[in-house]
Design a protein around this motif. Structure first.
Motif, PDB file in Angstrom:
ATOM      1  N   ASN A  15       0.840  -1.190   0.000  1.00 14.14           N
ATOM      2  CA  ASN A  15       0.000   0.000   0.000  1.00 14.14           C
ATOM      3  C   ASN A  15       0.878   1.244   0.000  1.00 14.14           C
ATOM      4  O   ASN A  15       2.098   1.185   0.166  1.00 14.14           O
ATOM      5  CB  ASN A  15      -0.948  -0.004   1.203  1.00 14.14           C
ATOM      6  CG  ASN A  15      -0.211  -0.119   2.524  1.00 14.14           C
ATOM      7  OD1 ASN A  15       0.756   0.602   2.773  1.00 14.14           O
ATOM      8  ND2 ASN A  15      -0.654  -1.021   3.385  1.00 14.14           N
ATOM      9  N   MET A  16       0.240   2.385  -0.185  1.00  8.82           N
ATOM     10  CA  MET A  16       0.974   3.638  -0.358  1.00  8.82           C
ATOM     11  C   MET A  16       1.762   4.009   0.894  1.00  8.82           C
ATOM     12  O   MET A  16       2.892   4.494   0.812  1.00  8.82           O
ATOM     13  CB  MET A  16      -0.016   4.758  -0.717  1.00  8.82           C
ATOM     14  CG  MET A  16       0.648   5.985  -1.292  1.00  8.82           C
ATOM     15  SD  MET A  16       1.460   5.617  -2.853  1.00  8.82           S
ATOM     16  CE  MET A  16       2.081   7.247  -3.282  1.00  8.82           C
ATOM     17  N   ILE A  17       1.179   3.768   2.069  1.00 11.35           N
ATOM     18  CA  ILE A  17       1.842   4.148   3.314  1.00 11.35           C
ATOM     19  C   ILE A  17       3.145   3.372   3.488  1.00 11.35           C
ATOM     20  O   ILE A  17       4.208   3.957   3.749  1.00 11.35           O
ATOM     21  CB  ILE A  17       0.911   3.915   4.514  1.00 11.35           C
ATOM     22  CG1 ILE A  17      -0.302   4.843   4.430  1.00 11.35           C
ATOM     23  CG2 ILE A  17       1.645   4.129   5.830  1.00 11.35           C
ATOM     24  CD1 ILE A  17      -1.339   4.601   5.511  1.00 11.35           C
ATOM     25  N   ASP A  18       3.083   2.050   3.336  1.00 12.17           N
ATOM     26  CA  ASP A  18       4.283   1.226   3.503  1.00 12.17           C
ATOM     27  C   ASP A  18       5.346   1.566   2.468  1.00 12.17           C
ATOM     28  O   ASP A  18       6.544   1.564   2.769  1.00 12.17           O
ATOM     29  CB  ASP A  18       3.922  -0.260   3.417  1.00 12.17           C
ATOM     30  CG  ASP A  18       3.165  -0.744   4.637  1.00 12.17           C
ATOM     31  OD1 ASP A  18       3.343  -0.144   5.713  1.00 12.17           O
ATOM     32  OD2 ASP A  18       2.384  -1.708   4.527  1.00 12.17           O
ATOM     33  N   LEU A  19       4.923   1.856   1.237  1.00  8.66           N
ATOM     34  CA  LEU A  19       5.880   2.182   0.180  1.00  8.66           C
ATOM     35  C   LEU A  19       6.554   3.528   0.434  1.00  8.66           C
ATOM     36  O   LEU A  19       7.764   3.677   0.235  1.00  8.66           O
ATOM     37  CB  LEU A  19       5.178   2.185  -1.180  1.00  8.66           C
ATOM     38  CG  LEU A  19       4.765   0.815  -1.714  1.00  8.66           C
ATOM     39  CD1 LEU A  19       3.879   0.956  -2.941  1.00  8.66           C
ATOM     40  CD2 LEU A  19       5.992  -0.034  -2.045  1.00  8.66           C
ATOM     41  N   VAL A  20       5.772   4.515   0.867  1.00  8.55           N
ATOM     42  CA  VAL A  20       6.360   5.829   1.167  1.00  8.55           C
ATOM     43  C   VAL A  20       7.357   5.720   2.318  1.00  8.55           C
ATOM     44  O   VAL A  20       8.454   6.293   2.276  1.00  8.55           O
ATOM     45  CB  VAL A  20       5.260   6.862   1.495  1.00  8.55           C
ATOM     46  CG1 VAL A  20       5.881   8.151   2.055  1.00  8.55           C
ATOM     47  CG2 VAL A  20       4.451   7.189   0.242  1.00  8.55           C
ATOM     48  N   LEU A  21       6.997   4.965   3.348  1.00  5.19           N
ATOM     49  CA  LEU A  21       7.916   4.759   4.475  1.00  5.19           C
ATOM     50  C   LEU A  21       9.193   4.074   4.010  1.00  5.19           C
ATOM     51  O   LEU A  21      10.296   4.409   4.474  1.00  5.19           O
ATOM     52  CB  LEU A  21       7.239   3.938   5.569  1.00  5.19           C
ATOM     53  CG  LEU A  21       6.108   4.628   6.331  1.00  5.19           C
ATOM     54  CD1 LEU A  21       5.433   3.653   7.287  1.00  5.19           C
ATOM     55  CD2 LEU A  21       6.634   5.839   7.103  1.00  5.19           C
ATOM     56  N   TYR A  22       9.057   3.122   3.088  1.00  7.17           N
ATOM     57  CA  TYR A  22      10.240   2.431   2.569  1.00  7.17           C
ATOM     58  C   TYR A  22      11.185   3.418   1.883  1.00  7.17           C
ATOM     59  O   TYR A  22      12.394   3.440   2.151  1.00  7.17           O
ATOM     60  CB  TYR A  22       9.827   1.331   1.588  1.00  7.17           C
ATOM     61  CG  TYR A  22      10.995   0.775   0.808  1.00  7.17           C
ATOM     62  CD1 TYR A  22      11.824  -0.182   1.366  1.00  7.17           C
ATOM     63  CD2 TYR A  22      11.284   1.247  -0.478  1.00  7.17           C
ATOM     64  CE1 TYR A  22      12.917  -0.669   0.663  1.00  7.17           C
ATOM     65  CE2 TYR A  22      12.372   0.762  -1.180  1.00  7.17           C
ATOM     66  CZ  TYR A  22      13.181  -0.194  -0.612  1.00  7.17           C
ATOM     67  OH  TYR A  22      14.273  -0.666  -1.301  1.00  7.17           O
ATOM     68  N   PHE A  23      10.642   4.242   0.987  1.00 10.98           N
ATOM     69  CA  PHE A  23      11.494   5.165   0.233  1.00 10.98           C
ATOM     70  C   PHE A  23      12.027   6.294   1.111  1.00 10.98           C
ATOM     71  O   PHE A  23      13.121   6.816   0.862  1.00 10.98           O
ATOM     72  CB  PHE A  23      10.736   5.723  -0.970  1.00 10.98           C
ATOM     73  CG  PHE A  23      10.641   4.757  -2.118  1.00 10.98           C
ATOM     74  CD1 PHE A  23      11.748   4.481  -2.896  1.00 10.98           C
ATOM     75  CD2 PHE A  23       9.452   4.114  -2.412  1.00 10.98           C
ATOM     76  CE1 PHE A  23      11.684   3.582  -3.947  1.00 10.98           C
ATOM     77  CE2 PHE A  23       9.364   3.215  -3.458  1.00 10.98           C
ATOM     78  CZ  PHE A  23      10.487   2.943  -4.227  1.00 10.98           C
TER      79      PHE A  23
END
Length: 283
Positions: free
Chosen positions: A134-142
């Motif tokens: 999801n967008m939240i997990d991906l943003v946190l990753y980057f």
């Protein structure tokens, strides 16, 4: 192993215990032996082997620790892919009984590993656990990737647009993207396999061959020439709603599918295979 007694402090200790632990961990991680197989062959219990692996995991260094102390020289070409792994969920039984969420029980014991591999160095600048892509997990990753000092210049993804959006949001500027050829063509195969009409299947296979010739060209000029011809003749392929979808999707993703041709040969990969190979080793 041998057990000894210290005459000064009167404490007992075992010689070779650490060597034994390393052997157990090596069997599990490198030889891919199960805990039950280790128990049967080595004579120790599976809980002992499990404890040895967990002790090693506690000592493992994070990607942030490695980045700050060793300052690796990454290339900036990052292949990102996610895969589900099995995890223990202590609340799974309670969630199922209370019916708090309407979800397949299997996914209560699964989390996704978001893993990025630097293409030229094969390093892992960062990896993280999440519920899904999801967008939240991906943003946190980057965001964590940027905090590690990774200068992302080219992103190779499986076609998930949220990955590209998350990278743009975290870094603050648009990221050049190369879409994975294998994922793109596999999705076409799924659509083709769903058709029972032989004429429609053959038509779609012809479209796939045409797209393959365009995106796998050896030079960007040839690819552009073939794409211009495809745009002129695109109505020939638009014979059904499914064909319209495939044609529109190809026209939309053409630039991302051929981005590798704008760089020296071998600088940008056409697939995310390096990350998927890492995921297979992780599993």
């Amino acid at each position: 192993m041998r057990r000894f007694l210290c005459k000064d402090c009167k404490r007992k200790f075992v010689y070779g215990k650490e060597i034994k632990k390393r052997e157990l961990v090596k069997r599990h991680l490198e030889d891919k032996s199960s805990y039950r197989d280790i128990e049967r062959r080595s004579g120790c219990s599976k809980n002992t082997a499990l404890k040895a692996v967990h002790e090693l995991g506690d000592k493992a260094k994070s990607s942030y620790w490695i980045a700050k102390r060793f300052n690796p020289k990454w290339s900036g070409v990052l292949c990102v892919d996610g895969t589900y792994i099995s995890v223990k969920n202590a609340f799974a039984k309670l969630i199922k009984e209370k019916c708090w969420i309407d979800e397949d029980e299997r996914f209560l014991h699964k989390m996704i590993v978001i893993l990025g591999t630097d293409y030229h160095t094969r390093d892992l600048p960062h990896y993280s656990l999440g519920d899904n892509e999801n967008m939240i997990d991906l943003v946190l990753y980057f965001q964590d990737l940027k905090r590690n000092g990774y200068d992302l210049s080219i992103l190779v993804s499986d076609g998930n647009e949220r990955i590209e959006e998350a990278a743009k949001k975290a870094y603050g500027y648009p990221i050049i993207t190369q879409r994975c050829h294998r994922h793109f063509l596999t999705k076409m195969d799924d659509v083709i396999a769903s058709k029972e009409n032989e004429f429609q299947r053959n038509k779609m296979m012809g479209l796939k061959d045409e797209i393959y010739r365009i995106i796998c060209a050896k030079e960007i000029d040839y690819s552009l020439t073939q794409m211009n011809r495809f745009m002129t003749e695109q109505n020939y392929w638009r014979t059904s709603p499914e064909m319209d979808y495939l044609v529109n999707r190809f026209i939309r993703d053409f630039e991302a599918l051929t981005m590798y041709l704008q760089y020296p040969k071998g600088h940008v990969p056409k697939t995310v295979n390096v990350s998927e190979n890492m995921n297979k080793q992780l599993k």
